[in-house]
Write a protein that holds these residues in place. Structure first.
Motif, PDB file in Angstrom:
ATOM      1  N   PRO A 148      -9.957  10.078  24.036  1.00  0.00           N
ATOM      2  CA  PRO A 148     -11.017  10.716  25.089  1.00  0.00           C
ATOM      3  C   PRO A 148     -11.338   9.835  26.141  1.00  0.00           C
ATOM      4  O   PRO A 148     -11.984   8.646  25.763  1.00  0.00           O
ATOM      5  CB  PRO A 148     -11.872  11.288  23.968  1.00  0.00           C
ATOM      6  N   GLY A 149     -11.470  10.543  27.240  1.00  0.00           N
ATOM      7  CA  GLY A 149     -11.884   9.766  28.405  1.00  0.00           C
ATOM      8  C   GLY A 149     -11.250   8.863  29.176  1.00  0.00           C
ATOM      9  O   GLY A 149     -11.343   8.207  30.322  1.00  0.00           O
ATOM     10  N   SER A 150      -9.734   8.739  28.817  1.00  0.00           N
ATOM     11  CA  SER A 150      -8.828   8.022  29.250  1.00  0.00           C
ATOM     12  C   SER A 150      -8.380   8.760  30.383  1.00  0.00           C
ATOM     13  O   SER A 150      -8.277  10.230  30.627  1.00  0.00           O
ATOM     14  CB  SER A 150      -7.622   7.719  28.144  1.00  0.00           C
ATOM     15  N   SER A 151      -7.398   8.124  31.293  1.00  0.00           N
ATOM     16  CA  SER A 151      -6.729   8.692  32.354  1.00  0.00           C
ATOM     17  C   SER A 151      -5.769   9.615  32.031  1.00  0.00           C
ATOM     18  O   SER A 151      -5.670  10.861  32.746  1.00  0.00           O
ATOM     19  CB  SER A 151      -6.172   7.661  33.343  1.00  0.00           C
ATOM     20  N   THR A 152      -5.282   9.665  30.977  1.00  0.00           N
ATOM     21  CA  THR A 152      -4.185  10.493  30.327  1.00  0.00           C
ATOM     22  C   THR A 152      -5.110  12.018  30.079  1.00  0.00           C
ATOM     23  O   THR A 152      -4.390  12.993  30.170  1.00  0.00           O
ATOM     24  CB  THR A 152      -3.600  10.022  29.146  1.00  0.00           C
ATOM     25  N   ASP A 153      -6.339  11.784  29.456  1.00  0.00           N
ATOM     26  CA  ASP A 153      -7.151  12.892  29.262  1.00  0.00           C
ATOM     27  C   ASP A 153      -7.596  13.487  30.505  1.00  0.00           C
ATOM     28  O   ASP A 153      -7.350  14.886  30.552  1.00  0.00           O
ATOM     29  CB  ASP A 153      -8.350  12.324  28.410  1.00  0.00           C
ATOM     30  N   LEU A 154      -8.040  12.756  31.503  1.00  0.00           N
ATOM     31  CA  LEU A 154      -8.320  13.430  32.795  1.00  0.00           C
ATOM     32  C   LEU A 154      -7.426  14.236  33.504  1.00  0.00           C
ATOM     33  O   LEU A 154      -7.678  15.198  33.880  1.00  0.00           O
ATOM     34  CB  LEU A 154      -8.968  12.353  33.734  1.00  0.00           C
ATOM     35  N   LYS A 167     -10.431  23.405  29.194  1.00  0.00           N
ATOM     36  CA  LYS A 167     -10.656  22.450  28.007  1.00  0.00           C
ATOM     37  C   LYS A 167     -10.597  23.059  26.744  1.00  0.00           C
ATOM     38  O   LYS A 167     -10.054  22.431  25.970  1.00  0.00           O
ATOM     39  CB  LYS A 167     -11.310  21.299  28.331  1.00  0.00           C
ATOM     40  N   SER A 168     -11.433  24.088  26.738  1.00  0.00           N
ATOM     41  CA  SER A 168     -11.997  24.543  25.152  1.00  0.00           C
ATOM     42  C   SER A 168     -10.661  25.588  24.770  1.00  0.00           C
ATOM     43  O   SER A 168     -10.791  25.734  23.538  1.00  0.00           O
ATOM     44  CB  SER A 168     -12.926  25.517  25.391  1.00  0.00           C
ATOM     45  N   GLN A 169      -9.702  25.587  25.627  1.00  0.00           N
ATOM     46  CA  GLN A 169      -8.707  26.478  25.007  1.00  0.00           C
ATOM     47  C   GLN A 169      -7.425  25.898  24.369  1.00  0.00           C
ATOM     48  O   GLN A 169      -6.571  26.297  24.095  1.00  0.00           O
ATOM     49  CB  GLN A 169      -8.173  27.455  26.193  1.00  0.00           C
ATOM     50  N   TYR A 170      -7.606  24.232  24.475  1.00  0.00           N
ATOM     51  CA  TYR A 170      -6.387  23.541  23.765  1.00  0.00           C
ATOM     52  C   TYR A 170      -7.164  22.531  23.012  1.00  0.00           C
ATOM     53  O   TYR A 170      -8.380  22.348  23.298  1.00  0.00           O
ATOM     54  CB  TYR A 170      -5.570  23.086  24.863  1.00  0.00           C
ATOM     55  N   THR A 171      -6.292  21.843  22.102  1.00  0.00           N
ATOM     56  CA  THR A 171      -6.907  20.673  21.418  1.00  0.00           C
ATOM     57  C   THR A 171      -6.475  19.467  21.767  1.00  0.00           C
ATOM     58  O   THR A 171      -5.334  19.045  22.003  1.00  0.00           O
ATOM     59  CB  THR A 171      -6.816  21.065  19.836  1.00  0.00           C
ATOM     60  N   THR A 172      -7.518  18.648  22.105  1.00  0.00           N
ATOM     61  CA  THR A 172      -7.434  17.140  22.490  1.00  0.00           C
ATOM     62  C   THR A 172      -6.968  16.310  21.284  1.00  0.00           C
ATOM     63  O   THR A 172      -8.005  16.361  20.539  1.00  0.00           O
ATOM     64  CB  THR A 172      -8.149  16.877  23.304  1.00  0.00           C
ATOM     65  N   VAL A 173      -5.854  15.736  21.449  1.00  0.00           N
ATOM     66  CA  VAL A 173      -5.812  14.707  20.180  1.00  0.00           C
ATOM     67  C   VAL A 173      -5.358  13.508  20.557  1.00  0.00           C
ATOM     68  O   VAL A 173      -4.649  13.049  21.366  1.00  0.00           O
ATOM     69  CB  VAL A 173      -4.408  15.277  19.264  1.00  0.00           C
ATOM     70  N   LYS A 174      -6.224  12.469  19.947  1.00  0.00           N
ATOM     71  CA  LYS A 174      -6.173  11.264  20.168  1.00  0.00           C
ATOM     72  C   LYS A 174      -4.719  10.494  19.484  1.00  0.00           C
ATOM     73  O   LYS A 174      -4.458  10.322  18.415  1.00  0.00           O
ATOM     74  CB  LYS A 174      -7.405  10.061  19.575  1.00  0.00           C
ATOM     75  N   ALA A 175      -3.684  10.499  20.469  1.00  0.00           N
ATOM     76  CA  ALA A 175      -2.462  10.043  19.818  1.00  0.00           C
ATOM     77  C   ALA A 175      -1.876   8.583  20.149  1.00  0.00           C
ATOM     78  O   ALA A 175      -0.932   8.200  19.910  1.00  0.00           O
ATOM     79  CB  ALA A 175      -1.294  10.934  20.594  1.00  0.00           C
ATOM     80  N   GLY A 176      -2.794   7.676  21.005  1.00  0.00           N
ATOM     81  CA  GLY A 176      -2.453   6.348  21.445  1.00  0.00           C
ATOM     82  C   GLY A 176      -1.314   6.285  22.141  1.00  0.00           C
ATOM     83  O   GLY A 176      -0.914   7.172  23.295  1.00  0.00           O
ATOM     84  N   GLY A 189       1.893  16.427  14.827  1.00  0.00           N
ATOM     85  CA  GLY A 189       0.392  16.236  15.060  1.00  0.00           C
ATOM     86  C   GLY A 189      -0.088  16.737  16.365  1.00  0.00           C
ATOM     87  O   GLY A 189      -1.101  16.967  16.763  1.00  0.00           O
ATOM     88  N   ILE A 190       0.913  16.425  17.300  1.00  0.00           N
ATOM     89  CA  ILE A 190       0.736  17.195  18.931  1.00  0.00           C
ATOM     90  C   ILE A 190       2.025  18.054  19.291  1.00  0.00           C
ATOM     91  O   ILE A 190       3.222  17.659  18.805  1.00  0.00           O
ATOM     92  CB  ILE A 190       0.421  16.085  19.744  1.00  0.00           C
ATOM     93  N   ASP A 191       1.460  18.907  19.908  1.00  0.00           N
ATOM     94  CA  ASP A 191       2.995  20.065  20.385  1.00  0.00           C
ATOM     95  C   ASP A 191       3.404  19.376  21.782  1.00  0.00           C
ATOM     96  O   ASP A 191       4.601  19.159  21.952  1.00  0.00           O
ATOM     97  CB  ASP A 191       2.356  21.005  20.702  1.00  0.00           C
ATOM     98  N   ALA A 192       2.737  18.395  22.591  1.00  0.00           N
ATOM     99  CA  ALA A 192       2.848  17.828  23.754  1.00  0.00           C
ATOM    100  C   ALA A 192       1.967  16.662  23.989  1.00  0.00           C
ATOM    101  O   ALA A 192       0.868  16.773  23.432  1.00  0.00           O
ATOM    102  CB  ALA A 192       3.198  18.590  24.826  1.00  0.00           C
ATOM    103  N   GLY A 193       2.207  16.010  25.157  1.00  0.00           N
ATOM    104  CA  GLY A 193       1.119  14.896  25.313  1.00  0.00           C
ATOM    105  C   GLY A 193       1.611  13.994  26.544  1.00  0.00           C
ATOM    106  O   GLY A 193       2.645  14.028  27.226  1.00  0.00           O
ATOM    107  N   MET A 194       0.521  13.516  27.223  1.00  0.00           N
ATOM    108  CA  MET A 194       0.420  12.629  28.242  1.00  0.00           C
ATOM    109  C   MET A 194       1.052  11.353  27.997  1.00  0.00           C
ATOM    110  O   MET A 194       0.087  10.803  27.214  1.00  0.00           O
ATOM    111  CB  MET A 194      -0.547  12.744  29.251  1.00  0.00           C
ATOM    112  N   THR A 195       1.869  10.760  28.358  1.00  0.00           N
ATOM    113  CA  THR A 195       2.326   9.384  28.010  1.00  0.00           C
ATOM    114  C   THR A 195       3.138   8.679  28.913  1.00  0.00           C
ATOM    115  O   THR A 195       3.281   9.227  30.079  1.00  0.00           O
ATOM    116  CB  THR A 195       3.222   9.312  26.711  1.00  0.00           C
TER     117      THR A 195
END
Length: 343
Positions: A148-154, A167-176, A189-195
């Motif tokens: 949370p707060g990382s550029s991938t989050d932003l 943002k309230s419509q999806y779940t943010t997961v710390k995936a490293g 644990g996640i459906d998709a993610g920024m990496t």
């Protein structure tokens, strides 16, 4: 409970140590002799931050007459906190942190701009690709970010808002990143993610993931964000920059030399200069990950002309701190003096 205690400790750490900036051994040596600057990198093995380690490997810091102590912290948000606490002198991370921090009353500036696009991608688990093919489908999904707060989050927030999803419509997961991100894809644990690469290359080459939004290219970034969105940079507190110009100039000169090397050599030649454990057992895959991302790097360390405004426009749409801040002075978020002097 442990997490709560850690979070409570951060403000005290920042307040207690920020007053000591300039008293660390690295800062104190800037007046003469061989200077040392301590830099926290938001993941040394990430291809988006490749110039940091590559400069060390090529011996360019030594050639410039400076010692740079590179440390690694997978989360850019945590690296930022350590810089504000005075534990390190600067961060190799995303330029957008300088804008976000100004909104919070901090003066931080990019002194070398490594990339003019994020160099990241939204990767969906192949098993979920049928129902998640763009940011319009983010609602109801579990989306991975570094922290949370990382550029991938932003960026995830920005992509969501631009496509009608709050943002309230999806779940943010710390995936490293790396193995933890891949594990999150594997176990649902996640459906998709920024990496970033090499994680992207590992997921796509094994068929575990598919890229649905590609921010590794100018074309993909402009389509998703409306313009160039400068990503990887070296940013430092403004007061540190003003009081350590000689040392920073030497470091900037070394980085610009590396950026020229990246732009004039193949992915295989670049990979060969990196530590062997970065490639692991699959050297060709590592070369592919560099090749897929190397186009994001600038050739001269300069900030793209319209980049800062794009970042501000994007954050104004999605970041509460920037929205509440009112006027943001972008001229105080970066400087080109050092890279221009580097030639």
């Amino acid at each position: 409970m442990r997490k709560s205690i850690a979070l409570l400790a951060v403000p005290a750490l920042v307040l207690g140590l920020s007053a000591c900036r300039g008293q660390s051994p690295s800062a104190g040596s800037a007046g003469g002799g061989t200077q040392t600057i301590t830099i926290m990198v938001g993941g040394l093995d990430k291809v988006i931050y490749l110039p940091a380690k590559l400069t060390e490997q090529l011996g360019y810091f030594k050639d410039a007459g400076i010692t740079v102590d590179l440390k690694s912290e997978p989360s850019g948000a945590d690296a930022e906190t350590m810089m504000l606490a005075g534990q390190v002198d600067g961060v190799v991370g995303f330029y957008d942190h300088t804008v976000h921090l100004q909104a919070k009353g901090k003066c931080v500036e990019s002194v070398v701009q490594f990339a003019d696009v994020p160099g990241e991608a939204e990767v969906v688990a192949t098993s979920k690709a049928a129902t998640l093919s763009s940011a319009k489908d983010f609602a109801g999904k579990k989306l991975g970010v570094t922290s949370p707060g990382s550029s991938t989050d932003l960026l995830t927030q920005a992509l969501a808002v631009r496509n009608g999803v709050q943002k309230s419509q999806y779940t943010t997961v710390k995936a490293g990143a790396g193995a933890t991100f891949i594990a999150a894809i594997d176990n649902g644990g996640i459906d998709a993610g920024m990496t970033t690469d090499p994680t992207i290359a590992k997921l796509t080459s094994t068929g575990k993931g598919k890229v649905i939004i590609d921010l590794r290219t100018e074309e993909g970034t402009k389509a998703a964000l409306g313009g160039l969105y400068p990503g990887a940079s070296l940013y430092m507190p403004c007061d540190y920059v003003s009081s350590h110009k000689e040392a920073i100039q030497k470091m900037a000169t070394a980085f610009v030399k590396t950026l020229k090397f990246i732009n004039t050599h193949t992915a295989a030649e670049i990979a060969a200069k990196m530590p062997a454990d970065y490639a692991g057992e699959d050297v060709k895959l590592y070369e592919q990950s560099i090749n897929d991302s190397k186009g994001m790097f600038t050739a001269d360390g300069l900030m793209p002309a319209d980049g800062p405004q794009t970042v501000l426009d994007v954050l104004k749409e999605s970041n509460p701190d920037v929205q509440k801040a009112g006027t943001i002075d972008l001229t105080k978020t970066f400087t080109t003096d050092f890279v221009k002097a580097a030639g």
